[in-house]
Design an enzyme around this catalytic site. Structure first.
Site, PDB file in Angstrom:
ATOM      1  N   LYS A 286      35.289  72.736 150.141  1.00  0.00           N
ATOM      2  CA  LYS A 286      36.508  74.231 150.545  1.00  0.00           C
ATOM      3  C   LYS A 286      38.220  74.714 150.268  1.00  0.00           C
ATOM      4  CE  LYS A 286      32.488  74.330 154.950  1.00  0.00           C
ATOM      5  NZ  LYS A 286      32.344  76.178 154.792  1.00  0.00           N
ATOM      6  N   ARG A 360      21.540  74.300 155.900  1.00  0.00           N
ATOM      7  CA  ARG A 360      19.580  74.294 155.369  1.00  0.00           C
ATOM      8  C   ARG A 360      18.677  73.243 155.279  1.00  0.00           C
ATOM      9  NH1 ARG A 360      21.226  79.526 151.146  1.00  0.00           N
ATOM     10  NH2 ARG A 360      23.371  79.272 153.290  1.00  0.00           N
TER      11      ARG A 360
END
Length: 503
Positions: A286, A360
């Site tokens: 990130k 996920r």
């Protein structure tokens, strides 16, 4: 803080106890058209028209959120009166009520008032009864008084002196209002736990810390906790979960918390919470800006644990299982790389195209694990996608489900709890975006409909039970000057379970 309930029908002259009883302050509502509420009319009569004179003089115009203290009021037991603007009477809805009670608490908390009589819960709000008003008012008060001071070397003491609140309610709602007090306090305690966990830094709130928190909840409230370590997770073949955890020095934990409030044979509701205690993005790193906020990537886990604490304190007659897969997502020499293929507990192979789509990957193995409980329903909660924030902002959580009945229950609960959610699409056509040339499924589906394709990914692991997904990326915490965890969606989840339990 002590909360009590007192039935009173102001229109039938039952207000004598409120008029003569000792209190530091009584809170009254005023609408914009200078209309006095039922309680305000009685107080106006007892004070020989004082309230009317103040309103007519323009000192209180009734605009939403405006407050005015009246001091040394004669004719009643309270030494002060707090007038609160309610806005337009024909637009007085749940938000207007919440705004009004929040303004009232802020005004009261800025004084040295110890005991207050609160009449706003009896105001008509979208056909809600006064027990709803009591619960919403208590939650608003607890929201105003919450402070995170655990990491301060010299925490500032609370500045307010408020200790006791007496709610006036319609007599027919008195019993329900007393239950509402119990539920509101339990709910606020659960939200405080959720906030505390979210606000703790990543070097404190580690996967092990979350495991210990689950054990403490179990010990304090009579639940059963299982915390599985690395070897046990490996034995369960949770290759997807482990692919995220592998580069961190913090060992992963797989938490299972059982609450039994109904017969053992009754199918439980399973809550699954994403527990990434710090998310760097992994190899798909990130940007550095605002990366500190990635400590909040475990807010799904925090909300599930907070809900379990609230459910236990309420004593709901329902069985609930909480599942929390928790780890860090870090870069490293042995980190999962973009293009790697991993095998989930279900046996599906997953091409990891982006290691920052890791939530996920840990949830899918937890959703497979949930099958063993033969659940009545499974709800997963996760700060899953920035795409959901783009779509819905910070007001509504994203709700995904192919089960219309379950989605309807959750939306009803969100409205009752004043914890908004918005149903998002989950059409089969979106599944095509997850196709992989090399594995059964890819972990991302490109930029279009990113929140939807993330939910589509999870849906591949939920064939055997009714399932819903809550994306709380926009609602779990706030940035800026008010930076901090919100405690959402604990109210929604708790209300859903209250409704399921018939309580």
């Amino acid at each position: 803080m002590d909360f009590s309930i007192k039935g009173c029908d102001w229109s039938k002259g039952e207000a004598k106890g409120f008029l003569t009883g000792k209190s530091d302050c009584i809170v009254l509502g005023i609408f914009e058209a200078q209309t006095l509420s039922g309680a305000a009319l009685d107080i106006d009569t007892a004070t020989k028209g004082l309230i009317s004179r103040v309103v007519k003089a323009g000192d209180m115009d009734g605009k939403r959120g405006k407050t005015l203290f009246l001091h040394e009021v004669s004719g009643i037991g309270a030494s002060r009166v707090l007038l609160v603007g309610l806005g337009k009477q024909d637009a007085f809805n749940q938000k207007a009520y919440t705004d009004a009670v929040t303004a009232a608490w802020r005004a009261l908390l800025s004084t040295k008032i110890v005991q207050v009589t609160f009449t706003l819960a009896q105001l008509p709000v979208d056909e809600r009864s006064s027990d709803w008003g009591v619960r919403a008012a208590i939650l608003a008060l607890r929201n105003e008084t919450y402070r995170f001071t655990q990491m301060k070397s010299k925490p500032e003491p609370a500045s307010h002196t408020l200790k006791r609140v007496v709610f006036s309610v319609d007599p027919v709602d008195e019993k329900a209002a007393k239950l509402a007090v119990k539920q509101a306090v339990a709910l606020a305690n659960g939200m405080d736990l959720t906030r505390d966990l979210g606000n703790l830094p990543g070097n404190v709130c580690t996967p092990t810390y979350l495991g210990n928190t689950a054990k403490k909840i179990a010990k304090d409230w009579g639940l059963k906790a299982e915390v599985l370590g690395l070897k046990q997770i490996q034995a369960l073949n949770m290759g997807s979960f482990l692919s995220v955890a592998r580069a961190s020095v913090e060992p992963p934990q797989f938490i299972v918390l059982h609450y039994q409030g109904a017969a053992a044979k009754a199918a439980p509701v399973v809550l699954v919470g994403k527990g990434i205690t710090f998310d760097t993005g992994g190899i798909s790193l990130k940007p550095g800006e605002a990366m500190d906020e990635m400590k909040y990537d475990m807010c799904g886990a925090g909300s599930v644990l907070g809900t379990m604490r609230a459910v236990a304190e309420m004593g709901l007659k329902i069985n609930v299982v909480a599942i929390v897969p928790t780890c860090e997502n870090m870069p490293g020499g042995n980190a999962t790389k973009p293009g790697d293929i991993v095998t989930s507990m279900k046996g599906l192979t997953i091409e990891v195209l982006n290691t920052d789509a890791e939530g996920r990957l840990i949830l899918c193995d937890a959703l497979t694990y949930a099958e063993r409980f033969k659940p009545a329903a499974v709800i997963d909660v996760a700060t899953l996608t920035g795409a959901c924030v783009i779509a819905l902002g910070t007001h509504n959580s994203g709700l995904f489900s192919k089960d219309d009945a379950l989605a309807g229950e959750l939306l009803d609960a969100s409205r009752e709890a004043n914890d908004p959610a918005w149903r998002m699409p989950l059409d089969d056509e979106y599944q095509d975006q997850l196709k992989s040339n090399f594995a059964d499924i890819a972990n991302i589906g490109g930029r279009p409909a990113g929140a939807v394709t993330a939910a589509c990914f999870l849906s591949r692991f939920t064939d055997s039970y009714p399932w819903a997904h809550l994306d709380i990326a926009g609602t779990a915490w706030k940035g800026g000057a008010a930076k901090g965890a919100t405690g959402r969606p604990v109210p929604l989840l708790a209300q859903f379970l209250i409704d399921r339990a018939g309580q």
